[in-house]
Design a protein around this motif. Sequence first.
Motif, PDB file in Angstrom:
ATOM      1  N   ALA A 197      69.835   3.283  26.850  1.00 21.79           N
ATOM      2  CA  ALA A 197      68.383   3.242  27.099  1.00 21.79           C
ATOM      3  C   ALA A 197      67.718   2.842  25.784  1.00 21.79           C
ATOM      4  O   ALA A 197      67.992   3.436  24.746  1.00 21.79           O
ATOM      5  CB  ALA A 197      67.883   4.598  27.572  1.00 21.79           C
ATOM      6  N   ASN A 198      66.868   1.837  25.819  1.00 21.39           N
ATOM      7  CA  ASN A 198      66.212   1.349  24.604  1.00 21.39           C
ATOM      8  C   ASN A 198      64.820   1.919  24.394  1.00 21.39           C
ATOM      9  O   ASN A 198      64.229   1.718  23.339  1.00 21.39           O
ATOM     10  CB  ASN A 198      66.117  -0.179  24.631  1.00 21.39           C
ATOM     11  CG  ASN A 198      67.475  -0.816  24.609  1.00 21.39           C
ATOM     12  OD1 ASN A 198      68.415  -0.277  24.035  1.00 21.39           O
ATOM     13  ND2 ASN A 198      67.597  -1.964  25.242  1.00 21.39           N
ATOM     14  N   THR A 199      64.308   2.595  25.377  1.00 21.58           N
ATOM     15  CA  THR A 199      62.964   3.141  25.287  1.00 21.58           C
ATOM     16  C   THR A 199      62.910   4.469  26.029  1.00 21.58           C
ATOM     17  O   THR A 199      63.715   4.710  26.929  1.00 21.58           O
ATOM     18  CB  THR A 199      61.922   2.144  25.869  1.00 21.58           C
ATOM     19  OG1 THR A 199      60.626   2.673  25.718  1.00 21.58           O
ATOM     20  CG2 THR A 199      62.174   1.863  27.330  1.00 21.58           C
ATOM     21  N   ASN A 200      62.007   5.329  25.631  1.00 18.69           N
ATOM     22  CA  ASN A 200      61.816   6.578  26.364  1.00 18.69           C
ATOM     23  C   ASN A 200      61.033   6.293  27.633  1.00 18.69           C
ATOM     24  O   ASN A 200      60.522   5.196  27.829  1.00 18.69           O
ATOM     25  CB  ASN A 200      61.059   7.597  25.506  1.00 18.69           C
ATOM     26  CG  ASN A 200      61.963   8.210  24.455  1.00 18.69           C
ATOM     27  OD1 ASN A 200      63.126   8.503  24.710  1.00 18.69           O
ATOM     28  ND2 ASN A 200      61.443   8.385  23.255  1.00 18.69           N
ATOM     29  N   ASN A 201      60.917   7.277  28.462  1.00 13.34           N
ATOM     30  CA  ASN A 201      60.133   7.209  29.693  1.00 13.34           C
ATOM     31  C   ASN A 201      60.746   6.328  30.765  1.00 13.34           C
ATOM     32  O   ASN A 201      60.058   5.877  31.656  1.00 13.34           O
ATOM     33  CB  ASN A 201      58.693   6.763  29.401  1.00 13.34           C
ATOM     34  CG  ASN A 201      58.046   7.649  28.370  1.00 13.34           C
ATOM     35  OD1 ASN A 201      58.105   8.866  28.477  1.00 13.34           O
ATOM     36  ND2 ASN A 201      57.472   7.041  27.347  1.00 13.34           N
ATOM     37  N   ILE A 202      62.049   6.066  30.665  1.00 13.89           N
ATOM     38  CA  ILE A 202      62.756   5.403  31.754  1.00 13.89           C
ATOM     39  C   ILE A 202      63.162   6.489  32.733  1.00 13.89           C
ATOM     40  O   ILE A 202      63.700   7.516  32.338  1.00 13.89           O
ATOM     41  CB  ILE A 202      64.014   4.670  31.251  1.00 13.89           C
ATOM     42  CG1 ILE A 202      63.638   3.533  30.326  1.00 13.89           C
ATOM     43  CG2 ILE A 202      64.840   4.169  32.422  1.00 13.89           C
ATOM     44  CD1 ILE A 202      64.837   2.848  29.713  1.00 13.89           C
TER      45      ILE A 202
ATOM     46  N   ALA B 285      65.729   7.358  24.871  1.00 17.59           N
ATOM     47  CA  ALA B 285      65.989   6.153  24.073  1.00 17.59           C
ATOM     48  C   ALA B 285      67.111   6.404  23.078  1.00 17.59           C
ATOM     49  O   ALA B 285      67.207   7.477  22.481  1.00 17.59           O
ATOM     50  CB  ALA B 285      64.720   5.730  23.340  1.00 17.59           C
TER      51      ALA B 285
ATOM     52  N   ASP C 192      64.428  -2.764  28.487  1.00 20.41           N
ATOM     53  CA  ASP C 192      64.480  -1.304  28.457  1.00 20.41           C
ATOM     54  C   ASP C 192      65.902  -0.749  28.339  1.00 20.41           C
ATOM     55  O   ASP C 192      66.085   0.406  27.979  1.00 20.41           O
ATOM     56  CB  ASP C 192      63.823  -0.722  29.710  1.00 20.41           C
ATOM     57  CG  ASP C 192      62.355  -1.071  29.796  1.00 20.41           C
ATOM     58  OD1 ASP C 192      61.646  -0.929  28.783  1.00 20.41           O
ATOM     59  OD2 ASP C 192      61.909  -1.495  30.873  1.00 20.41           O
ATOM     60  N   VAL C 193      66.910  -1.559  28.702  1.00 15.38           N
ATOM     61  CA  VAL C 193      68.303  -1.108  28.636  1.00 15.38           C
ATOM     62  C   VAL C 193      69.183  -2.220  28.079  1.00 15.38           C
ATOM     63  O   VAL C 193      68.858  -3.393  28.180  1.00 15.38           O
ATOM     64  CB  VAL C 193      68.849  -0.665  30.016  1.00 15.38           C
ATOM     65  CG1 VAL C 193      68.095   0.525  30.571  1.00 15.38           C
ATOM     66  CG2 VAL C 193      68.830  -1.811  31.005  1.00 15.38           C
TER      67      VAL C 193
ATOM     68  N   THR D 146      62.276   3.079  36.777  1.00 21.00           N
ATOM     69  CA  THR D 146      60.870   2.768  36.588  1.00 21.00           C
ATOM     70  C   THR D 146      60.472   3.202  35.181  1.00 21.00           C
ATOM     71  O   THR D 146      61.107   4.060  34.573  1.00 21.00           O
ATOM     72  CB  THR D 146      59.978   3.514  37.603  1.00 21.00           C
ATOM     73  OG1 THR D 146      60.201   4.920  37.465  1.00 21.00           O
ATOM     74  CG2 THR D 146      60.280   3.087  39.029  1.00 21.00           C
ATOM     75  N   THR D 147      59.429   2.567  34.695  1.00 16.37           N
ATOM     76  CA  THR D 147      58.795   2.979  33.442  1.00 16.37           C
ATOM     77  C   THR D 147      57.319   3.096  33.747  1.00 16.37           C
ATOM     78  O   THR D 147      56.791   2.348  34.571  1.00 16.37           O
ATOM     79  CB  THR D 147      59.016   1.955  32.312  1.00 16.37           C
ATOM     80  OG1 THR D 147      58.553   0.684  32.748  1.00 16.37           O
ATOM     81  CG2 THR D 147      60.480   1.855  31.924  1.00 16.37           C
TER      82      THR D 147
END
Length: 171
Positions: free
Chosen positions: A21-26, A82, A108-109, A143-144
Amino acid sequence: MPSGSDYQAGIFVVLGNVFTANTNNISVNALGFYQQPNLTGSELVGLYNQSGTLLASVTVLLTDPTASRFFFHNITPVALTAGTQYTVAAQVGNNPWSYGPAPTTPADVTFNYNDYLYTNVLAFPTTQHGSGPAYYGTNFEFTTPEPGFYGALALSLCGLVVGLTRRSRRA
């Protein structure tokens, strides 16, 4: 591991795709598997964290909705962190499977590699097959939050604070 496309597994195997995961809130909200020709039945699909803990699992049916040639079955959303590595894996049973070029993923991933485990139950796959081709077996939908979501959340929290502040001054 045998190579080629549309390989008919004569033995039981769990195939997994490992990603970061490259970002939080996924939030993962569905698990799925590839709509291969000659599928014989449903598959049990699971989402694991990097320690091998099963975070969610579901039986994906041949009657489930499809998107981009994958069957998907909804799950209770699972939030990803993330920088953390995850594995989505399926116990394919006698279903055919194939592999091909590493998938193009949203920002995002990141697809890392695929792995497998010879077993007749859903389990955390531990044998790395390589960083090359990916198994076309498992997948997930996520979703984000929309960018405006945080602004709306901040405004609503500010309104709540202002309301509480005004109420306490009147007392």
